[in-house]
Design a protein around this motif. Structure first.
Motif, PDB file in Angstrom:
ATOM      1  N   ASP A 377       0.825  -1.206   0.000  1.00  0.00           N
ATOM      2  CA  ASP A 377       0.000   0.000   0.000  1.00  0.00           C
ATOM      3  C   ASP A 377       0.860   1.256   0.000  1.00  0.00           C
ATOM      4  OD1 ASP A 377      -2.225  -1.577   0.010  1.00  0.00           O
ATOM      5  OD2 ASP A 377      -2.624  -1.377   2.161  1.00  0.00           O
ATOM      6  N   ARG A 378       1.950   1.222   0.755  1.00  0.00           N
ATOM      7  CA  ARG A 378       2.836   2.397   0.761  1.00  0.00           C
ATOM      8  C   ARG A 378       3.499   2.596  -0.594  1.00  0.00           C
ATOM      9  NH1 ARG A 378       7.112   1.795   4.539  1.00  0.00           N
ATOM     10  NH2 ARG A 378       6.422  -0.202   5.377  1.00  0.00           N
ATOM     11  N   PHE A 379       3.973   1.505  -1.192  1.00  0.00           N
ATOM     12  CA  PHE A 379       4.602   1.615  -2.513  1.00  0.00           C
ATOM     13  C   PHE A 379       3.628   2.209  -3.527  1.00  0.00           C
ATOM     14  CE2 PHE A 379       7.251  -2.403  -1.368  1.00  0.00           C
ATOM     15  CZ  PHE A 379       8.037  -1.638  -0.517  1.00  0.00           C
ATOM     16  N   ASN A 380       2.406   1.695  -3.521  1.00  0.00           N
ATOM     17  CA  ASN A 380       1.413   2.162  -4.488  1.00  0.00           C
ATOM     18  C   ASN A 380       1.003   3.604  -4.240  1.00  0.00           C
ATOM     19  OD1 ASN A 380       1.355  -0.280  -5.871  1.00  0.00           O
ATOM     20  ND2 ASN A 380      -0.295  -1.116  -4.624  1.00  0.00           N
ATOM     21  N   ALA A 381       0.894   3.973  -2.960  1.00  0.00           N
ATOM     22  CA  ALA A 381       0.527   5.357  -2.640  1.00  0.00           C
ATOM     23  C   ALA A 381       1.578   6.331  -3.145  1.00  0.00           C
ATOM     24  CB  ALA A 381       0.340   5.508  -1.131  1.00  0.00           C
ATOM     25  N   VAL A 382       2.869   5.959  -2.994  1.00  0.00           N
ATOM     26  CA  VAL A 382       3.950   6.829  -3.464  1.00  0.00           C
ATOM     27  C   VAL A 382       3.977   6.897  -4.979  1.00  0.00           C
ATOM     28  CG1 VAL A 382       6.446   7.132  -3.542  1.00  0.00           C
ATOM     29  CG2 VAL A 382       5.355   6.470  -1.398  1.00  0.00           C
ATOM     30  N   ASN A 383       3.907   5.743  -5.639  1.00  0.00           N
ATOM     31  CA  ASN A 383       3.968   5.729  -7.105  1.00  0.00           C
ATOM     32  C   ASN A 383       2.808   6.495  -7.729  1.00  0.00           C
ATOM     33  OD1 ASN A 383       6.343   4.235  -7.796  1.00  0.00           O
ATOM     34  ND2 ASN A 383       5.357   2.396  -7.011  1.00  0.00           N
ATOM     35  N   ALA A 384       1.622   6.404  -7.108  1.00  0.00           N
ATOM     36  CA  ALA A 384       0.448   7.080  -7.663  1.00  0.00           C
ATOM     37  C   ALA A 384       0.620   8.589  -7.672  1.00  0.00           C
ATOM     38  CB  ALA A 384      -0.789   6.706  -6.858  1.00  0.00           C
ATOM     39  N   SER A 433       7.885   7.270   2.902  1.00  0.00           N
ATOM     40  CA  SER A 433       6.587   6.728   2.508  1.00  0.00           C
ATOM     41  C   SER A 433       5.524   6.824   3.603  1.00  0.00           C
ATOM     42  CB  SER A 433       6.741   5.269   2.074  1.00  0.00           C
ATOM     43  OG  SER A 433       7.113   4.441   3.165  1.00  0.00           O
ATOM     44  N   TYR A 434       5.898   6.846   4.882  1.00  0.00           N
ATOM     45  CA  TYR A 434       4.904   6.883   5.951  1.00  0.00           C
ATOM     46  C   TYR A 434       3.941   8.063   5.824  1.00  0.00           C
ATOM     47  CZ  TYR A 434       7.505   3.227   8.470  1.00  0.00           C
ATOM     48  OH  TYR A 434       8.121   2.057   8.827  1.00  0.00           O
ATOM     49  N   LEU A 439      -1.301  10.544   4.599  1.00  0.00           N
ATOM     50  CA  LEU A 439      -2.012  11.705   4.072  1.00  0.00           C
ATOM     51  C   LEU A 439      -2.858  11.376   2.848  1.00  0.00           C
ATOM     52  CD1 LEU A 439       0.910  14.288   4.361  1.00  0.00           C
ATOM     53  CD2 LEU A 439      -1.247  14.364   5.653  1.00  0.00           C
ATOM     54  N   PHE A 440      -2.384  10.427   2.050  1.00  0.00           N
ATOM     55  CA  PHE A 440      -3.080  10.104   0.803  1.00  0.00           C
ATOM     56  C   PHE A 440      -3.271   8.592   0.692  1.00  0.00           C
ATOM     57  CE2 PHE A 440      -0.166  13.718   0.170  1.00  0.00           C
ATOM     58  CZ  PHE A 440      -1.098  14.725   0.000  1.00  0.00           C
ATOM     59  N   PRO A 441      -4.075   8.006   1.572  1.00  0.00           N
ATOM     60  CA  PRO A 441      -4.245   6.547   1.550  1.00  0.00           C
ATOM     61  C   PRO A 441      -4.961   6.091   0.289  1.00  0.00           C
ATOM     62  CG  PRO A 441      -5.840   7.552   3.022  1.00  0.00           C
ATOM     63  CD  PRO A 441      -4.904   8.647   2.599  1.00  0.00           C
ATOM     64  N   LEU A 442      -4.640   4.883  -0.133  1.00  0.00           N
ATOM     65  CA  LEU A 442      -5.319   4.297  -1.275  1.00  0.00           C
ATOM     66  C   LEU A 442      -6.727   3.885  -0.880  1.00  0.00           C
ATOM     67  CD1 LEU A 442      -2.509   2.031  -2.737  1.00  0.00           C
ATOM     68  CD2 LEU A 442      -3.275   4.233  -3.609  1.00  0.00           C
ATOM     69  N   ASP A 443      -7.611   3.954  -1.850  1.00  0.00           N
ATOM     70  CA  ASP A 443      -8.988   3.513  -1.622  1.00  0.00           C
ATOM     71  C   ASP A 443      -9.022   1.993  -1.713  1.00  0.00           C
ATOM     72  OD1 ASP A 443     -11.653   3.070  -1.433  1.00  0.00           O
ATOM     73  OD2 ASP A 443     -12.240   4.362  -3.117  1.00  0.00           O
ATOM     74  N   ARG A 444      -9.087   1.333  -0.544  1.00  0.00           N
ATOM     75  CA  ARG A 444      -9.071  -0.124  -0.523  1.00  0.00           C
ATOM     76  C   ARG A 444     -10.446  -0.705  -0.167  1.00  0.00           C
ATOM     77  NH1 ARG A 444      -4.143  -2.651   0.012  1.00  0.00           N
ATOM     78  NH2 ARG A 444      -5.406  -4.532  -0.082  1.00  0.00           N
TER      79      ARG A 444
END
Length: 455
Positions: A377-384, A433-434, A439-444
């Motif tokens: 989730d952290r990786f995806n949040a950063v890449n997005a 990444s934290y 601040l911008f969590p993925l919609d899971r």
């Protein structure tokens, strides 16, 4: 630029018929007299045939990086004679095909032109040494290989040149730095010529942390900009590489050629920007708790944009030290987005209190959940936010001064995550990444089940 004695003969103008290259059309008058003028720094204007290109009013000949290295080494060797200089290749088989063969070709050409004026050379094949005599000086050029860096210890050198350094160990460069110390040298220097290879020590030396430690001049030359090369050659070169390989081997860029980059959205050209802090922006810190190193990044946030402008990796430190440093450097900063494990009592911390306690004691507000978001989730949040999939604007930028973070983002891969070098990178990357995941969590949210008519 040629060395003091490097290419004086190249300034002599001759007709095409008189040159040792295939005659074409006479372009200069016939030489009527040759006389010694002086010793000094000269531009190399040697143009074999019509293989040349023009840049900013200067004419260059089509010489590759190895021949440039050998010509420079020859000139500096004569300048420093009798103090020796060294040329280091990755291995002896490579040296035979490249540096040794190039020196032989250069010296044979010089002998043809300058033999009547005292130029001579000989090769000691047993010890791999060239002796070059000209204008009353005899230079010594020693050929070394970097396959065993410890074998490079010992000699005092006036200068050192490393061919294809970035496929060699950094210990080779370190040994040459230690060896260029001859007390009678007139000109001490170390020069490297090669192709970028991964984000290794070469990247650090040219564009990263090591550049600040040494007095480094860095020249990047792209193959596709060399007018001397026929277009079909460049086209074949480009068609034979994927985009990453083109960046490295054609454009001369340091890139990560390993498969599976974790932060694949990061692109230096778009995400590395020098930006000042807007007056209305909020400051924040992302923090990973570790004793060696204690890692954290400082950023500002304005609406949906985050810009990281400071990085810290404190060796043999702890949260109390980090909190004191942050409070001193950024007195108005309050928000910290840390590793969630910091809420637990820590035996690493003085008095056994938790990492969160030290931060709160210094007036910081903690933003953390009961446990960290999953790595994925952290990786995806950063890449997005590094590179939005909808083609929108970049929402994460990083200051050029954050050299470690930039390198880690480029180098961190899934396939090497278990290695020690990647574990060392992970602390600063986690700190980065934290806050972004918070601040911008993925919609899971789980997908809804929708009934449809029919079979």
């Amino acid at each position: 630029m040629a060395g003091d004695y490097g290419s004086i003969c190249d300034l002599v103008l001759c007709t095409a018929d008189e040159c040792s290259y295939p005659p074409t059309i006479p372009v200069w008058d016939t030489i009527t007299e040759i006389a010694f003028d002086r010793v000094g720094q000269f531009y190399d204007l040697h143009v074999p045939g019509l293989e040349h290109y023009e840049a900013h009013g200067l004419w260059h000949h089509n010489s590759g990086k190895t021949i440039s290295l050998c010509k420079r080494a020859s000139g500096v060797a004569l300048t420093n004679a009798p103090c020796p200089v060294a040329v280091v290749s990755p291995s002896f088989p490579i040296a035979k095909r490249t540096t040794i063969a190039t020196f032989r070709e250069l010296f044979r050409g010089k002998e043809t032109l300058l033999g009547p004026y005292g130029f001579s050379w000989r090769e000691n094949k047993t010890d791999h040494v060239f002796h070059v005599s000209y204008l009353g000086r005899t230079a010594e050029i020693q050929i070394y290989t970097g396959d065993n860096p410890d074998a490079l210890k010992g000699p005092n050198l006036a200068a050192a040149y490393v061919d294809e350094p970035f496929i060699q160990d950094q210990a080779v460069f370190d040994q040459m730095v230690a060896r260029v110390r001859h007390p009678k040298a007139r000109l001490r220097e170390i020069a490297l010529t090669g192709t970028p290879e991964q984000l290794n020590w070469g990247f650090e030396l040219c564009e990263g942390e090591l550049r600040d430690r040494y007095d480094v001049g860095f020249i990047r030359a792209a193959t596709n900009l060399n007018r001397a090369l026929p277009p079909e050659y460049v086209e074949r070169l480009l068609s034979g590489f994927d985009e990453k390989a083109r960046d490295a081997y054609v454009r001369g860029l340091f890139v990560n050629l390993a498969a599976g980059r974790v932060y694949y959205g990061f692109e230096r050209e778009e995400n590395v920007v020098d930006m000042s802090i807007p007056p209305e922006a909020d400051l924040g810190v992302g923090m990973d708790f570790n004793v060696d190193p204690m890692a954290f990044v400082v950023f500002w946030k304005l609406r949906d944009h985050v810009h990281v402008f400071e990085e810290f990796e404190l060796e043999n430190s702890d949260t109390e030290d980090a909190a004191a440093l942050l409070r001193h450097r950024f007195p108005d900063l309050t928000d910290v987005y840390p590793d969630a494990s910091g809420r637990a009592r820590s035996t690493k911390a003085p008095r056994g209190v938790s990492d969160f306690t030290h931060l709160r004691d210094r007036g910081f507000e903690i933003h953390a959940r009961t446990k960290n978001p999953a790595h994925r989730d952290r990786f995806n949040a950063v890449n997005a936010r590094l590179r939005p999939t909808d083609g929108g604007r970049v929402r994460i930028t990083i200051s050029p001064s954050c050299k470690k973070l930039i390198r880690y983002l480029q180098a961190y891969t899934h396939s090497e995550m278990h290695t020690q070098s990647h574990k060392d990178m992970s602390h600063l990357l986690d700190a980065f990444s934290y806050p972004l995941a918070y601040l911008f969590p993925l919609d899971r949210r789980p997908a809804r089940t929708v009934g449809v008519l029919g079979h």
